[in-house]
Design an enzyme around this catalytic site. Structure first.
Site, mmCIF file in Angstrom:
data_model
loop_
_atom_site.group_PDB
_atom_site.id
_atom_site.type_symbol
_atom_site.label_atom_id
_atom_site.label_comp_id
_atom_site.label_asym_id
_atom_site.label_seq_id
_atom_site.Cartn_x
_atom_site.Cartn_y
_atom_site.Cartn_z
ATOM 1 N N GLU A 107 0.836 -1.199 0.000
ATOM 2 C CA GLU A 107 0.000 0.000 0.000
ATOM 3 C C GLU A 107 0.874 1.253 0.000
ATOM 4 O O GLU A 107 1.925 1.283 0.643
ATOM 5 C CB GLU A 107 -0.920 -0.006 1.219
ATOM 6 N N ASP A 109 -0.046 5.383 0.500
ATOM 7 C CA ASP A 109 -1.210 6.187 0.884
ATOM 8 C C ASP A 109 -0.966 7.681 0.925
ATOM 9 O O ASP A 109 0.030 8.139 1.494
ATOM 10 C CB ASP A 109 -1.668 5.819 2.308
ATOM 11 N N GLU A 111 -3.568 10.159 2.801
ATOM 12 C CA GLU A 111 -4.810 10.241 3.557
ATOM 13 C C GLU A 111 -4.994 11.683 4.021
ATOM 14 O O GLU A 111 -4.062 12.294 4.551
ATOM 15 C CB GLU A 111 -4.782 9.307 4.769
#
Length: 330
Positions: A107, A109, A111
């Site tokens: 992953e 990310d 955010e």
């Protein structure tokens, strides 16, 4: 199979100098690159096919996902975040293969963490490799602008040697692959996602402030989609792009000018970095390059978390716990 491919297919298709983004990359209409993931009526594609709104209300959030898997590449979108009271709201723009590799997923990310009225949104970046969710590599920042007033561009550059996060073409974080990281560096094909959802349990001050649906719907706007990477066959996990046997066209370093911009950004806006968190890691992880000035600034901001000081004062303990919970993954 994937590891074998990574040894052979160093990369293909990123034929742009990322330092300065001197060449404008082609943007895709939504339906040519993405499909709706969830949310039913909470996803709206505008008539120009180049812009999408996703929203969160009492019923559901929303999200979309790239139609292809990618093995390395450059991926970006222009995003305008919801305004007013947004505590507990999480908007994510990220790459993942969790649907294919449940126990050892990768992953990368971005955010975006909402906040109470008069407090600014914050950005959190993170990476996982090979299911290394127990080893958090979070960083969190403020911004030099209000992300609710206009669109701003958020970019992920993912190569076999490093990952760089950009905001409006300014690098804000670089992760260089080290041998000691092993499988902790994302190395399997991933899809690109965008979602909005209720993160009341952790997103704002460790869950102190929840989503208030009196202010719903919370609408996030996306445009200028770039999917500039090496597409991968989802069955055979083999690249479908032209093969390049060397990585000469891939930027391997941030330019001196961009590095100065990154240093200025981090000096002013970095709020948390796992590399300096002495409550979690007595010894920094292998990829961490410790900047003494950065360390001193963070230590002054929170001497417990960034200095490894143990105190029994309950107030300090709860503040530290709140900050740690604030870095929880999705």
């Amino acid at each position: 199979m994937v590891n074998f491919l990574l040894e052979i297919f160093i990369f293909c298709y990123v034929l742009v100098l990322v330092s300065g983004f001197s060449e404008k990359l082609e943007t895709l209409p939504f339906h040519e690159g993405y499909s709706q993931l969830f949310g039913h009526d909470n996803l709206m594609v505008l008539q120009d096919e180049k812009s999408v709104h996703i929203s969160l209300d009492e019923r559901t959030g929303a999200g979309f996902v790239s139609q292809d898997l990618y093995l390395l590449g450059l991926f970006s979108a222009s995003i305008k975040l919801p305004e007013d009271y947004t505590a507990g709201v999480v908007v994510a723009f990220y790459m993942s293969n969790g649907d294919m590799f449940e126990k050892n997923h990768d992953e990368i990310d971005f955010e975006f963490l909402g906040n109470i009225r008069a407090k600014n949104w914050r950005i959190q970046t993170n990476i996982y490799g090979n299911g290394s969710t127990n080893v958090g590599r979070e960083e969190r920042y403020g911004l030099w602008f209000d992300p609710t007033e206009d669109f701003h561009t958020y970019t992920i550059l993912w190569t076999d040697s490093h990952i760089i996060f950009y905001v409006d073409n300014v690098p804000i974080r670089e992760i260089k692959r080290t041998q000691a990281m092993g499988g902790d560096f994302p190395s399997k094909p991933m899809s690109l996602y965008a979602t909005i959802w209720d993160g009341s349990s952790w997103a704002t001050n460790g869950g102190k402030y929840k989503v208030n649906y009196k202010y719903a719907p919370y609408v996030t706007k996306f445009s200028d989609f770039v999917l500039h990477g090496c597409a991968v066959d989802p069955i055979e996990l083999s690249p479908k792009c032209d093969i390049v046997q060397d990585s000469a066209s891939i930027p391997t370093e941030i330019s001196p000018d961009q590095r100065r911009k990154m240093e200025r950004f981090r000096k002013k806006h970095l709020q948390y970095s796992y590399c300096y968190d002495r409550t979690r890691y007595n010894v920094p992880l292998s990829e961490c390059v410790i900047d003494p000035k950065e360390a001193n600034r963070l230590r002054g901001f929170d001497p417990v978390t960034f200095g490894g000081v143990h105190r029994h004062n309950n107030k300090r303990h709860h503040q530290r716990q709140s900050r740690r919970e604030d870095t929880s993954a999705k």
